[in-house]
Design an enzyme around this catalytic site. Structure first.
Site, PDB file in Angstrom:
ATOM      1  N   PHE A   1      13.926  -9.896   9.799  1.00  0.00           N
ATOM      2  CA  PHE A   1      13.045  -9.336   9.053  1.00  0.00           C
ATOM      3  C   PHE A   1      13.119  -7.712   9.074  1.00  0.00           C
ATOM      4  O   PHE A   1      13.112  -7.147   8.066  1.00  0.00           O
ATOM      5  CB  PHE A   1      11.377  -9.699   9.337  1.00  0.00           C
ATOM      6  CG  PHE A   1      10.469  -9.096   8.451  1.00  0.00           C
ATOM      7  CD1 PHE A   1       9.969 -10.022   7.301  1.00  0.00           C
ATOM      8  CD2 PHE A   1       9.735  -7.838   8.691  1.00  0.00           C
ATOM      9  CE1 PHE A   1       8.909  -9.552   6.547  1.00  0.00           C
ATOM     10  CE2 PHE A   1       8.933  -7.624   7.929  1.00  0.00           C
ATOM     11  CZ  PHE A   1       8.586  -8.200   6.742  1.00  0.00           C
ATOM     12  N   GLN A   2      13.377  -7.287  10.373  1.00  0.00           N
ATOM     13  CA  GLN A   2      13.362  -5.794  10.722  1.00  0.00           C
ATOM     14  C   GLN A   2      14.716  -5.529   9.954  1.00  0.00           C
ATOM     15  O   GLN A   2      14.819  -4.262   9.326  1.00  0.00           O
ATOM     16  CB  GLN A   2      13.384  -5.559  12.128  1.00  0.00           C
ATOM     17  CG  GLN A   2      12.337  -5.934  12.930  1.00  0.00           C
ATOM     18  CD  GLN A   2      10.912  -5.339  12.471  1.00  0.00           C
ATOM     19  OE1 GLN A   2      10.890  -4.699  11.656  1.00  0.00           O
ATOM     20  NE2 GLN A   2       9.903  -5.599  13.267  1.00  0.00           N
ATOM     21  N   GLY A   3      15.722  -6.020  10.051  1.00  0.00           N
ATOM     22  CA  GLY A   3      17.086  -5.715   9.526  1.00  0.00           C
ATOM     23  C   GLY A   3      16.968  -5.669   7.958  1.00  0.00           C
ATOM     24  O   GLY A   3      17.493  -4.364   7.549  1.00  0.00           O
TER      25      GLY A   3
ATOM     26  N   ARG B   1       0.926  -1.116  -0.101  1.00  0.00           N
ATOM     27  CA  ARG B   1      -0.018  -0.112  -0.147  1.00  0.00           C
ATOM     28  C   ARG B   1       1.075   1.310   0.026  1.00  0.00           C
ATOM     29  O   ARG B   1       0.698   2.183  -0.812  1.00  0.00           O
ATOM     30  CB  ARG B   1      -0.902   0.064   1.137  1.00  0.00           C
ATOM     31  CG  ARG B   1      -1.911  -0.929   0.983  1.00  0.00           C
ATOM     32  CD  ARG B   1      -3.250  -0.840   2.102  1.00  0.00           C
ATOM     33  NE  ARG B   1      -4.083  -1.983   1.983  1.00  0.00           N
ATOM     34  CZ  ARG B   1      -4.529  -2.774   2.796  1.00  0.00           C
ATOM     35  NH1 ARG B   1      -4.478  -2.478   4.102  1.00  0.00           N
ATOM     36  NH2 ARG B   1      -5.389  -3.594   2.473  1.00  0.00           N
TER      37      ARG B   1
ATOM     38  N   ASN C   1      11.805 -15.172   2.240  1.00  0.00           N
ATOM     39  CA  ASN C   1      12.684 -16.186   2.740  1.00  0.00           C
ATOM     40  C   ASN C   1      12.123 -16.616   4.171  1.00  0.00           C
ATOM     41  O   ASN C   1      12.619 -17.923   4.016  1.00  0.00           O
ATOM     42  CB  ASN C   1      13.864 -15.211   2.815  1.00  0.00           C
ATOM     43  CG  ASN C   1      15.057 -16.129   3.454  1.00  0.00           C
ATOM     44  OD1 ASN C   1      15.314 -16.541   4.442  1.00  0.00           O
ATOM     45  ND2 ASN C   1      16.058 -16.444   2.417  1.00  0.00           N
TER      46      ASN C   1
ATOM     47  N   ARG D   1      20.374  -7.624   7.396  1.00  0.00           N
ATOM     48  CA  ARG D   1      19.920  -9.067   7.875  1.00  0.00           C
ATOM     49  C   ARG D   1      20.800  -9.889   7.956  1.00  0.00           C
ATOM     50  O   ARG D   1      20.638 -10.944   8.626  1.00  0.00           O
ATOM     51  CB  ARG D   1      19.083  -9.420   6.539  1.00  0.00           C
ATOM     52  CG  ARG D   1      19.881 -10.129   5.412  1.00  0.00           C
ATOM     53  CD  ARG D   1      19.210 -10.258   4.082  1.00  0.00           C
ATOM     54  NE  ARG D   1      19.755 -11.273   3.412  1.00  0.00           N
ATOM     55  CZ  ARG D   1      20.698 -10.970   2.592  1.00  0.00           C
ATOM     56  NH1 ARG D   1      21.742  -9.987   2.695  1.00  0.00           N
ATOM     57  NH2 ARG D   1      21.441 -11.944   1.766  1.00  0.00           N
TER      58      ARG D   1
ATOM     59  N   TYR E   1      11.730 -20.724   4.385  1.00  0.00           N
ATOM     60  CA  TYR E   1      12.254 -21.742   5.644  1.00  0.00           C
ATOM     61  C   TYR E   1      11.550 -22.344   6.694  1.00  0.00           C
ATOM     62  O   TYR E   1      11.864 -23.057   7.419  1.00  0.00           O
ATOM     63  CB  TYR E   1      13.569 -20.855   6.194  1.00  0.00           C
ATOM     64  CG  TYR E   1      14.725 -20.930   5.174  1.00  0.00           C
ATOM     65  CD1 TYR E   1      15.911 -22.003   5.557  1.00  0.00           C
ATOM     66  CD2 TYR E   1      14.945 -19.965   4.239  1.00  0.00           C
ATOM     67  CE1 TYR E   1      16.964 -22.003   4.612  1.00  0.00           C
ATOM     68  CE2 TYR E   1      15.952 -19.865   3.591  1.00  0.00           C
ATOM     69  CZ  TYR E   1      17.110 -21.052   3.529  1.00  0.00           C
ATOM     70  OH  TYR E   1      18.158 -20.881   2.662  1.00  0.00           O
TER      71      TYR E   1
END
Lengths: 140, 140, 140
Positions: free
Chosen positions: C94-96, C31, C55, C104, C59
């Protein structure tokens, strides 16, 4: 006992067959629009079918996980009916997405709602078991 | 008892190791052809390895589902042998796809055939259990 | 007994909720950067979030497989703690990744290390069971 999981097994098998059906649709769409592997881009008609299949495949492990958790820790019959409804919603999601991205929205919200329901049932069942075993407290 | 599922568990673990091997091949290919994440497009050599891995990962949940259904409801040894053959076929699929899209076709058909066999064995086993439990009817 | 798998079930459910959270982040990112399905390419900010989710989803089946194998064949508590650490590592991954591909890397190596640990625990437990049952040999 096997009959405690036989309905979950049956729904799982129906789910595998549905994924196989989606995969065959993508192969047919690759032929129709001449999109040879490893390419994954092409006319919008192909890309919608391709994305629909990817999305269904991505969510399949999540679906199986909560189907079995809810079926084992809450109630097999309830979880199996939710599971069948999820697979029906996914069928209409796939068909809708093949037509237009907008057509996928209704079944998408339905399938998401059923997933959340299975998550809720799993949570209740697992919490009940953990409280009973570790704190000797009866939730239900 | 644990020994009723130990062979299925062993095949599952071999499968996880194979997926890890495929993932490492993609990382090596990213380095070789300088395709840094989050990019997923690049020279055809990279894209074939990348697509081969994606395809193996996509089918892994379906494979595990029918491996365990067939192993629990039909026969552990038969399902485990089929499972090992599937993983061998997937190895040749991955290696073939790395060379050319055409080279992947033979192992692809073989792995699909084994999946259908596991689906069939699962269906027989689950049907047998459902008929026995709900209708008291012995299929085999 | 259910309590032999209740902790594994709880970790699995937390994992499903985490995947749902990642999926919602992708929808929010679609969005924000106006990337309508079936498109999967757009500004780097979107592509990083999209790839991070893919990713983690890819996994997830491998993670569930070794979580349950290690929990059933080795030790439920140990496997569950590893499982929770894996999910924490995936959150930071995910945040990285949302910030930059480099950010990451740390959590990625951590989550890979935990996966290998779970693979090792599974291998020990399964080998122990196979040796005990088929060769009557006690590994531990």
């Amino acid at each position: 006992m096997l009959h405690d999981i036989a309905l979950l097994a049956a729904v799982t098998l129906v789910g595998v067959l549905e994924q196989a059906f989606f995969a065959l649709q993508v192969i047919a769409s690759r032929r129709k629009y001449s999109v040879s592997p490893p390419k994954t881009t092409g006319p919008p008609e192909f890309e919608r079918v391709f994305r629909a299949q990817i999305n269904c495949f991505e969510y399949f492990p999540l679906f199986l996980a909560v189907l079995w958790l809810a079926g084992i820790f809450f109630h097999q019959g309830t979880a199996s009916i939710c599971g069948l409804l999820y697979l029906v919603a996914r069928y209409y999601y796939f068909q809708g997405y093949s037509v237009s991205p907008k057509e996928r929205l209704g079944p998408m919200y339905l399938s998401a709602g059923i997933l959340w329901l299975l998550i809720g049932l799993s949570a209740i069942g697992i919490l009940h078991e953990l409280l009973l075993h570790y704190l000797d407290f009866k939730l239900m």
